[in-house]
Enzyme design. Structure first.
Site, PDB file in Angstrom:
ATOM      1  N   ASP A  93       0.904  -1.102   0.090  1.00  0.00           N
ATOM      2  CA  ASP A  93       0.055  -0.067  -0.051  1.00  0.00           C
ATOM      3  C   ASP A  93       0.846   1.317  -0.172  1.00  0.00           C
ATOM      4  O   ASP A  93       1.963   1.419   0.617  1.00  0.00           O
ATOM      5  CB  ASP A  93      -0.738   0.099   1.291  1.00  0.00           C
ATOM      6  CG  ASP A  93      -2.211  -1.004   1.224  1.00  0.00           C
ATOM      7  OD1 ASP A  93      -2.167  -1.562   0.315  1.00  0.00           O
ATOM      8  OD2 ASP A  93      -2.856  -0.627   2.116  1.00  0.00           O
ATOM      9  N   HIS A 150       4.603  -7.748  -0.058  1.00  0.00           N
ATOM     10  CA  HIS A 150       4.299  -8.769  -0.910  1.00  0.00           C
ATOM     11  C   HIS A 150       4.845  -8.706  -2.254  1.00  0.00           C
ATOM     12  O   HIS A 150       5.767  -7.855  -2.656  1.00  0.00           O
ATOM     13  CB  HIS A 150       2.798  -8.683  -1.204  1.00  0.00           C
ATOM     14  CG  HIS A 150       1.919  -8.950   0.062  1.00  0.00           C
ATOM     15  ND1 HIS A 150       1.272  -9.943   0.271  1.00  0.00           N
ATOM     16  CD2 HIS A 150       1.782  -8.129   1.083  1.00  0.00           C
ATOM     17  CE1 HIS A 150       0.683  -9.908   1.496  1.00  0.00           C
ATOM     18  NE2 HIS A 150       1.094  -8.778   1.997  1.00  0.00           N
ATOM     19  N   SER A 253       7.402   3.633   5.556  1.00  0.00           N
ATOM     20  CA  SER A 253       8.736   3.552   5.220  1.00  0.00           C
ATOM     21  C   SER A 253       8.310   3.354   3.369  1.00  0.00           C
ATOM     22  O   SER A 253       7.651   3.843   3.171  1.00  0.00           O
ATOM     23  CB  SER A 253       9.516   2.322   5.569  1.00  0.00           C
ATOM     24  OG  SER A 253      10.879   2.448   5.218  1.00  0.00           O
TER      25      SER A 253
END
Length: 299
Positions: A93, A150, A253
């Site tokens: 995201d 991911h 981050s």
């Protein structure tokens, strides 16, 4: 006025003990005292607008500490994986703060700021050559975002390098002012191989990112080691299917993706400041093209 605000936000970071503060944040995020961790979760959920309804467990009292909440698992249907043929999905995201063609070995970070591939990957000159004239994309995760990372495409894990460094914030203000930010902060340089060839996924640390970890190595930071560390997985046959989790951050981050010349041109053509969620379409391989072992395109 905007430049002045950037200076106000960034200048103190040169003087504060960023590693010490980040270690302290990591310890604070492990506190299990119910009234402390529950109230902190409620407060930060409100401040950052975290969507708790997406979480697999919506009851904040069930999380043993704030870190468990911050790296929470989502409901199975919260992040559907785009399974279009030949497509990559976003590994996280966030906001695509940068999408660019790599000019030789240089990546443009912001106006008047560039950094080299060699610096970004921790000084591995031969490995950096694989991405000359390729594409790069930077995804910035804010505190409100889902914080697991991911795999963007079916891949085999080759190796990982921990590169020690600073811990500046990685928000847009800092990116505009701190030269070579992503090649300056500590980071995990993770090397993968897809059916079309090599690519690199880099997890960049930042202040108050109390920990970075991967599913294949466990927690890597803290401790904040002073020297480069390397892990070779080529003989372990570790593979991931598109959308599988490979690691996670605490707090916000950045993830940087690098691809060789001609492999994934769309990766360098995404409009800046495009919001994206993990699993959404990111880029697609060129139609009727194959990438050979030398990373060139053959029609």
């Amino acid at each position: 006025m905007a430049k002045l605000m950037d200076l106000i936000k960034v200048t103190p970071q040169y003087f504060i003990p960023k590693h010490l503060l980040s270690s302290g944040m990591h310890g604070f995020m492990q506190i299990e005292t119910p009234w402390i961790k529950n109230n902190v979760i409620k407060l930060l959920t409100k401040i950052y607008g975290i969507n708790i309804s997406e979480a697999a467990d919506e009851n904040i009292e069930n999380y043993p500490h704030f870190n468990a909440f911050f790296t929470r698992e989502l409901k199975p249907d919260a992040r559907p994986i785009d399974n279009s043929p030949d497509s990559w999905v976003s590994p996280a995201d966030g906001l695509i703060s940068q999408s660019t063609h790599i000019e030789g070995n240089k990546i443009i970070q912001a106006k008047c700021h560039t950094y080299t591939l060699e610096a970004l990957v921790g000084g591995d000159i031969e490995y950096a050559k694989k991405f000359q004239n390729g594409e790069a994309a930077v995804i910035y995760l804010s505190p409100k975002d889902y914080h697991r990372v991911h795999i963007p495409v079916d891949s085999k894990l080759l190796s990982m390098t921990y590169v020690p460094g600073d811990l500046f914030a990685v928000n847009p203000s800092t990116a505009r002012l701190v030269d070579g930010l992503f090649a300056r902060n500590e980071r995990l340089v993770i090397r993968f191989e897809s059916e079309k060839g090599p690519y690199c996924l880099i997890m960049v640390g930042a202040i108050f990112v109390g920990s970075m970890e991967t599913v294949f190595q466990g927690k890597v930071t803290p401790d904040y080691e002073p020297t480069i560390q390397h892990w070779d997985y080529t003989d372990e046959n570790i593979s991931f299917s598109k959308g599988e989790e490979i690691g996670r951050f605490n707090m916000g981050s950045t993830v940087v993706l690098l691809t060789p010349e001609g492999q994934l041109p769309e990766l360098g053509k995404i409009r800046p400041d495009t919001p994206i969620q993990m699993g959404q379409h990111l880029a697609k391989y060129p139609i009727n093209s194959e990438v050979d072992s030398n990373n060139t395109i053959e029609d």
